[in-house]
Motif scaffolding. Structure first.
Motif, PDB file in Angstrom:
ATOM      1  N   MET A 154       0.837  -1.198   0.000  1.00  0.00           N
ATOM      2  CA  MET A 154       0.000   0.000   0.000  1.00  0.00           C
ATOM      3  C   MET A 154       0.873   1.249   0.000  1.00  0.00           C
ATOM      4  SD  MET A 154      -3.242  -0.832   0.000  1.00  0.00           S
ATOM      5  CE  MET A 154      -4.067   0.590   0.693  1.00  0.00           C
ATOM      6  N   ALA A 155       0.666   2.100  -0.978  1.00  0.00           N
ATOM      7  CA  ALA A 155       1.408   3.363  -1.055  1.00  0.00           C
ATOM      8  C   ALA A 155       0.518   4.496  -0.583  1.00  0.00           C
ATOM      9  CB  ALA A 155       1.876   3.612  -2.485  1.00  0.00           C
ATOM     10  N   GLU A 156       1.156   5.579  -0.140  1.00  0.00           N
ATOM     11  CA  GLU A 156       0.384   6.732   0.324  1.00  0.00           C
ATOM     12  C   GLU A 156       1.132   8.012   0.015  1.00  0.00           C
ATOM     13  OE1 GLU A 156      -1.961   7.028   4.259  1.00  0.00           O
ATOM     14  OE2 GLU A 156      -0.108   8.167   4.636  1.00  0.00           O
ATOM     15  N   LEU A 157       0.394   8.968  -0.536  1.00  0.00           N
ATOM     16  CA  LEU A 157       0.897  10.308  -0.787  1.00  0.00           C
ATOM     17  C   LEU A 157       0.136  11.264   0.119  1.00  0.00           C
ATOM     18  CD1 LEU A 157       2.560  12.280  -2.734  1.00  0.00           C
ATOM     19  CD2 LEU A 157       0.394  12.493  -3.994  1.00  0.00           C
ATOM     20  N   SER A 158       0.866  12.166   0.764  1.00  0.00           N
ATOM     21  CA  SER A 158       0.188  13.107   1.656  1.00  0.00           C
ATOM     22  C   SER A 158       0.851  14.473   1.591  1.00  0.00           C
ATOM     23  CB  SER A 158       0.197  12.597   3.103  1.00  0.00           C
ATOM     24  OG  SER A 158       1.520  12.499   3.597  1.00  0.00           O
ATOM     25  N   GLY A 159       0.068  15.482   1.905  1.00  0.00           N
ATOM     26  CA  GLY A 159       0.563  16.838   2.044  1.00  0.00           C
ATOM     27  C   GLY A 159       0.099  17.388   3.374  1.00  0.00           C
ATOM     28  N   GLN A 160       0.972  18.105   4.039  1.00  0.00           N
ATOM     29  CA  GLN A 160       0.634  18.642   5.351  1.00  0.00           C
ATOM     30  C   GLN A 160       0.959  20.124   5.413  1.00  0.00           C
ATOM     31  OE1 GLN A 160       2.683  16.794   8.633  1.00  0.00           O
ATOM     32  NE2 GLN A 160       1.474  17.839  10.188  1.00  0.00           N
ATOM     33  N   ASP A 161      -0.063  20.918   5.740  1.00  0.00           N
ATOM     34  CA  ASP A 161       0.091  22.348   5.987  1.00  0.00           C
ATOM     35  C   ASP A 161       0.753  23.062   4.798  1.00  0.00           C
ATOM     36  OD1 ASP A 161      -0.378  24.566   7.584  1.00  0.00           O
ATOM     37  OD2 ASP A 161       1.630  24.504   8.464  1.00  0.00           O
ATOM     38  N   LEU A 162       0.355  22.698   3.583  1.00  0.00           N
ATOM     39  CA  LEU A 162       0.985  23.274   2.389  1.00  0.00           C
ATOM     40  C   LEU A 162       0.489  24.686   2.136  1.00  0.00           C
ATOM     41  CD1 LEU A 162       0.832  20.259  -0.106  1.00  0.00           C
ATOM     42  CD2 LEU A 162       2.795  21.043   1.224  1.00  0.00           C
ATOM     43  N   THR A 163       1.426  25.584   1.919  1.00  0.00           N
ATOM     44  CA  THR A 163       1.131  26.973   1.586  1.00  0.00           C
ATOM     45  C   THR A 163       1.979  27.369   0.389  1.00  0.00           C
ATOM     46  OG1 THR A 163       0.579  27.566   3.867  1.00  0.00           O
ATOM     47  CG2 THR A 163       1.210  29.364   2.399  1.00  0.00           C
ATOM     48  N   LEU A 164       1.352  28.017  -0.590  1.00  0.00           N
ATOM     49  CA  LEU A 164       2.080  28.459  -1.771  1.00  0.00           C
ATOM     50  C   LEU A 164       1.658  29.881  -2.113  1.00  0.00           C
ATOM     51  CD1 LEU A 164       4.094  27.649  -3.994  1.00  0.00           C
ATOM     52  CD2 LEU A 164       2.131  26.966  -5.387  1.00  0.00           C
ATOM     53  N   ILE A 165       2.658  30.747  -2.218  1.00  0.00           N
ATOM     54  CA  ILE A 165       2.422  32.157  -2.528  1.00  0.00           C
ATOM     55  C   ILE A 165       3.118  32.485  -3.846  1.00  0.00           C
ATOM     56  CG2 ILE A 165       2.790  34.549  -1.768  1.00  0.00           C
ATOM     57  CD1 ILE A 165       2.812  33.440   1.113  1.00  0.00           C
ATOM     58  N   ARG A 166       2.389  33.127  -4.735  1.00  0.00           N
ATOM     59  CA  ARG A 166       2.958  33.555  -6.003  1.00  0.00           C
ATOM     60  C   ARG A 166       2.732  35.057  -6.143  1.00  0.00           C
ATOM     61  NH1 ARG A 166       5.838  30.252  -5.757  1.00  0.00           N
ATOM     62  NH2 ARG A 166       6.293  28.434  -7.049  1.00  0.00           N
ATOM     63  N   GLY A 167       3.843  35.825  -6.190  1.00  0.00           N
ATOM     64  CA  GLY A 167       3.713  37.267  -6.231  1.00  0.00           C
ATOM     65  C   GLY A 167       3.102  37.763  -4.937  1.00  0.00           C
ATOM     66  N   ASN A 168       2.016  38.494  -5.059  1.00  0.00           N
ATOM     67  CA  ASN A 168       1.338  39.005  -3.858  1.00  0.00           C
ATOM     68  C   ASN A 168       0.066  38.220  -3.560  1.00  0.00           C
ATOM     69  OD1 ASN A 168      -0.243  39.834  -5.948  1.00  0.00           O
ATOM     70  ND2 ASN A 168      -0.286  42.011  -5.400  1.00  0.00           N
ATOM     71  N   ARG A 169      -0.042  37.024  -4.149  1.00  0.00           N
ATOM     72  CA  ARG A 169      -1.257  36.232  -3.968  1.00  0.00           C
ATOM     73  C   ARG A 169      -0.949  34.885  -3.326  1.00  0.00           C
ATOM     74  NH1 ARG A 169      -5.071  33.409  -8.452  1.00  0.00           N
ATOM     75  NH2 ARG A 169      -6.720  32.742  -7.029  1.00  0.00           N
ATOM     76  N   CYS A 170      -1.740  34.521  -2.328  1.00  0.00           N
ATOM     77  CA  CYS A 170      -1.643  33.208  -1.691  1.00  0.00           C
ATOM     78  C   CYS A 170      -2.595  32.261  -2.420  1.00  0.00           C
ATOM     79  CB  CYS A 170      -1.998  33.297  -0.212  1.00  0.00           C
ATOM     80  SG  CYS A 170      -1.891  31.717   0.640  1.00  0.00           S
ATOM     81  N   LEU A 171      -2.039  31.279  -3.129  1.00  0.00           N
ATOM     82  CA  LEU A 171      -2.874  30.344  -3.887  1.00  0.00           C
ATOM     83  C   LEU A 171      -3.595  29.372  -2.966  1.00  0.00           C
ATOM     84  CD1 LEU A 171      -0.541  29.556  -6.930  1.00  0.00           C
ATOM     85  CD2 LEU A 171      -2.486  31.119  -6.828  1.00  0.00           C
ATOM     86  N   PHE A 172      -2.873  28.871  -1.970  1.00  0.00           N
ATOM     87  CA  PHE A 172      -3.511  28.043  -0.951  1.00  0.00           C
ATOM     88  C   PHE A 172      -2.669  28.102   0.313  1.00  0.00           C
ATOM     89  CE2 PHE A 172      -1.330  25.304  -4.082  1.00  0.00           C
ATOM     90  CZ  PHE A 172      -0.311  24.756  -3.306  1.00  0.00           C
ATOM     91  N   GLN A 173      -3.320  27.817   1.439  1.00  0.00           N
ATOM     92  CA  GLN A 173      -2.655  27.946   2.742  1.00  0.00           C
ATOM     93  C   GLN A 173      -3.153  26.855   3.676  1.00  0.00           C
ATOM     94  OE1 GLN A 173      -3.371  31.708   4.683  1.00  0.00           O
ATOM     95  NE2 GLN A 173      -1.611  31.502   6.036  1.00  0.00           N
ATOM     96  N   GLY A 174      -2.213  26.234   4.393  1.00  0.00           N
ATOM     97  CA  GLY A 174      -2.571  25.218   5.373  1.00  0.00           C
ATOM     98  C   GLY A 174      -3.299  24.029   4.774  1.00  0.00           C
ATOM     99  N   LEU A 175      -2.916  23.644   3.562  1.00  0.00           N
ATOM    100  CA  LEU A 175      -3.618  22.577   2.835  1.00  0.00           C
ATOM    101  C   LEU A 175      -3.127  21.204   3.288  1.00  0.00           C
ATOM    102  CD1 LEU A 175      -5.631  22.088   0.476  1.00  0.00           C
ATOM    103  CD2 LEU A 175      -3.651  22.034  -1.039  1.00  0.00           C
ATOM    104  N   ASP A 176      -4.073  20.333   3.613  1.00  0.00           N
ATOM    105  CA  ASP A 176      -3.754  18.958   3.997  1.00  0.00           C
ATOM    106  C   ASP A 176      -4.490  17.990   3.076  1.00  0.00           C
ATOM    107  OD1 ASP A 176      -2.239  19.718   6.312  1.00  0.00           O
ATOM    108  OD2 ASP A 176      -4.114  19.977   7.412  1.00  0.00           O
ATOM    109  N   PHE A 177      -3.850  16.885   2.734  1.00  0.00           N
ATOM    110  CA  PHE A 177      -4.522  15.834   1.967  1.00  0.00           C
ATOM    111  C   PHE A 177      -3.792  14.509   2.175  1.00  0.00           C
ATOM    112  CE2 PHE A 177      -1.283  17.356  -1.029  1.00  0.00           C
ATOM    113  CZ  PHE A 177      -0.719  16.168  -1.468  1.00  0.00           C
ATOM    114  N   THR A 178      -4.507  13.431   1.936  1.00  0.00           N
ATOM    115  CA  THR A 178      -3.930  12.088   1.935  1.00  0.00           C
ATOM    116  C   THR A 178      -4.649  11.279   0.864  1.00  0.00           C
ATOM    117  OG1 THR A 178      -3.473  12.161   4.320  1.00  0.00           O
ATOM    118  CG2 THR A 178      -3.469  10.001   3.274  1.00  0.00           C
ATOM    119  N   VAL A 179      -3.886  10.555   0.054  1.00  0.00           N
ATOM    120  CA  VAL A 179      -4.467   9.676  -0.960  1.00  0.00           C
ATOM    121  C   VAL A 179      -3.633   8.398  -0.984  1.00  0.00           C
ATOM    122  CG1 VAL A 179      -3.117  10.802  -2.797  1.00  0.00           C
ATOM    123  CG2 VAL A 179      -5.150   9.472  -3.389  1.00  0.00           C
TER     124      VAL A 179
END
Length: 203
Positions: free
Chosen positions: A1-26
């Motif tokens: 069983m494999a698992e990909l996860s993201g924890q507390d992901l935040t990405l800012i481009r220029g003066n815009r925050c595309l996403f913040q505090g993003l969590d996922f598991t698949v």
């Protein structure tokens, strides 16, 4: 069983925050759908998962290991279907696939079957640049099927596909998940799939 996860992901481009505090598991056999309007950061999230860009905060893990610790090994486990096909225009369809097979683990023994299945087997000797946009997308789909990679990253895979091509995308995705693979997909397209689907909605 494999698992990909993201924890507390935040990405800012220029003066815009595309996403913040993003969590996922698949996990194996599951699809993670990334939804949202154009410009919401769907492609950027896929690129961050693939390690092509670094998030400003947070971590992406494969089987609980930070992918940044060994990106080369992680990249060998994934295959990407993006807006651009990423093939050499002067090479034929089959030459492109053979070249890819020399760079990564691909099962070329089933190439003839996959090309017939995707209805592009009669195009193998045509330069890639001479193919229609829909045909080029089918070649990119063939690369997904042939790659020995458990993780599929698909960015708007239905673009430039007719109804038959869209059905083929769903068909090969279903087979990949049934075989224990996992997929992260950004799309506007609605479709039916008998699998566990997790969702991220970006705004």
């Amino acid at each position: 069983m494999a698992e990909l996860s993201g924890q507390d992901l935040t990405l800012i481009r220029g003066n815009r925050c595309l996403f913040q505090g993003l969590d996922f598991t698949v996990g194996s056999g599951e699809l993670l759908m990334v939804e949202g309007p154009n410009g919401s950061g769907k492609t950027s999230l896929l690129r961050a998962i693939a390690g092509l860009i670094d998030p400003d905060e947070g971590v992406v893990r494969w089987d609980n290991t930070n992918v940044k610790k060994n990106r080369q090994s992680f990249h060998a486990l994934l295959v990407w279907m993006g807006h651009r096909p990423g093939f050499a225009g002067d090479l034929t369809l089959i030459e492109n696939l053979r070249f890819e097979a020399g760079l990564r683990s691909m099962t070329m023994s089933t190439a003839e079957h996959q090309l017939r299945r995707l209805k592009i087997s009669k195009l193998v000797d045509i330069p890639f640049r001479a193919l229609s946009a829909g045909q080029q997308r089918r070649v990119a789909l063939a690369r997904m099927c042939l790659a020995d990679a458990p993780l599929w990253l698909m960015d708007e895979p239905f673009t430039n596909m007719d109804a038959e091509g869209q059905a083929l995308v769903v068909d090969v995705l279903r087979e990949h998940l049934q075989d224990g693979g996992l997929c992260v997909m950004a799309t506007h397209q609605r479709f039916e799939l008998d699998a566990t689907i997790r969702r991220i909605k970006l705004t």
